[in-house]
Design a protein around this motif. Sequence first.
Motif, mmCIF file in Angstrom:
data_model
loop_
_atom_site.group_PDB
_atom_site.id
_atom_site.type_symbol
_atom_site.label_atom_id
_atom_site.label_comp_id
_atom_site.label_asym_id
_atom_site.label_seq_id
_atom_site.Cartn_x
_atom_site.Cartn_y
_atom_site.Cartn_z
ATOM 1 N N GLU A 82 -11.098 -23.323 14.764
ATOM 2 C CA GLU A 82 -11.262 -22.024 15.418
ATOM 3 C C GLU A 82 -12.228 -21.092 14.684
ATOM 4 O O GLU A 82 -12.611 -20.067 15.220
ATOM 5 C CB GLU A 82 -9.908 -21.338 15.554
ATOM 6 C CG GLU A 82 -8.972 -22.047 16.505
ATOM 7 C CD GLU A 82 -7.636 -21.337 16.619
ATOM 8 O OE1 GLU A 82 -7.424 -20.319 15.939
ATOM 9 O OE2 GLU A 82 -6.807 -21.819 17.395
ATOM 10 N N ASN A 83 -12.606 -21.435 13.473
ATOM 11 C CA ASN A 83 -13.483 -20.573 12.688
ATOM 12 C C ASN A 83 -14.968 -20.898 12.856
ATOM 13 O O ASN A 83 -15.813 -20.226 12.271
ATOM 14 C CB ASN A 83 -13.109 -20.656 11.205
ATOM 15 C CG ASN A 83 -11.707 -20.185 10.962
ATOM 16 O OD1 ASN A 83 -11.274 -19.184 11.531
ATOM 17 N ND2 ASN A 83 -10.969 -20.907 10.136
ATOM 18 N N THR A 84 -15.297 -21.920 13.642
ATOM 19 C CA THR A 84 -16.701 -22.270 13.834
ATOM 20 C C THR A 84 -17.386 -21.266 14.746
ATOM 21 O O THR A 84 -16.735 -20.554 15.511
ATOM 22 C CB THR A 84 -16.842 -23.683 14.446
ATOM 23 O OG1 THR A 84 -16.206 -23.697 15.722
ATOM 24 C CG2 THR A 84 -16.270 -24.742 13.542
ATOM 25 N N TYR A 85 -18.694 -21.243 14.682
ATOM 26 C CA TYR A 85 -19.482 -20.328 15.509
ATOM 27 C C TYR A 85 -19.260 -20.609 16.986
ATOM 28 O O TYR A 85 -19.111 -19.701 17.799
ATOM 29 C CB TYR A 85 -20.963 -20.461 15.142
ATOM 30 C CG TYR A 85 -21.871 -19.571 15.930
ATOM 31 C CD1 TYR A 85 -21.833 -18.193 15.756
ATOM 32 C CD2 TYR A 85 -22.758 -20.094 16.857
ATOM 33 C CE1 TYR A 85 -22.666 -17.363 16.495
ATOM 34 C CE2 TYR A 85 -23.591 -19.269 17.586
ATOM 35 C CZ TYR A 85 -23.536 -17.907 17.395
ATOM 36 O OH TYR A 85 -24.360 -17.094 18.129
ATOM 37 N N GLN A 86 -19.189 -21.886 17.344
ATOM 38 C CA GLN A 86 -18.981 -22.272 18.737
ATOM 39 C C GLN A 86 -17.647 -21.738 19.255
ATOM 40 O O GLN A 86 -17.561 -21.224 20.359
ATOM 41 C CB GLN A 86 -19.029 -23.792 18.842
ATOM 42 C CG GLN A 86 -18.881 -24.311 20.251
ATOM 43 C CD GLN A 86 -18.924 -25.822 20.292
ATOM 44 O OE1 GLN A 86 -18.511 -26.494 19.359
ATOM 45 N NE2 GLN A 86 -19.415 -26.362 21.388
ATOM 46 N N GLU A 87 -16.595 -21.831 18.462
ATOM 47 C CA GLU A 87 -15.277 -21.349 18.884
ATOM 48 C C GLU A 87 -15.244 -19.822 18.985
ATOM 49 O O GLU A 87 -14.555 -19.282 19.835
ATOM 50 C CB GLU A 87 -14.188 -21.830 17.927
ATOM 51 C CG GLU A 87 -13.794 -23.266 18.157
ATOM 52 C CD GLU A 87 -13.179 -23.502 19.523
ATOM 53 O OE1 GLU A 87 -12.357 -22.696 19.980
ATOM 54 O OE2 GLU A 87 -13.539 -24.523 20.134
#
Length: 152
Positions: A102-107
């Motif tokens: 959940e911490n990725t840029y996409q998420e």
Amino acid sequence: VLSTADILCCDGIVWERNTLSIFEGPLTGESHPIAKGQYEFKEAGTWEMPPDEDLKQFFPPDMSLDMMKQTYLPTPNKTPIVFAGTQVQDGEGKMVVIAVGENTYQETLLSDKKGDGDEEQEEEESGNRSIMQKKLDDMTILITTGGLVCGG
């Protein structure tokens, strides 16, 4: 370790590479791969006015091109940052993971989009049951009740 045709599942910073290029189309919509590596900045003062007339309207009309070159920094030719959901188009490299799940840029992009939903979607997510699942539950209860009445 990154190699050609890998799909990245996390965000990271490339720290060792061999002609690494990443296709970032799913995130940015660009149709060409982006070269990755150490930051390589263009020379200061090489900023150019965008050729598109629609983009030109966002810049102050009273600013000359020389003033803009002093004000705006040129974009770098290369950056070391890679994102989840992108694909290694060419080359090899190693990266340090900086974000997963959940911490990725996409998420973060997707979670911003989810926040725009209506109340029905929020209720649906809170109960973890889709609208179709709820309607099927209601139909199951109706058929079971009808079977008990007719059979009993």
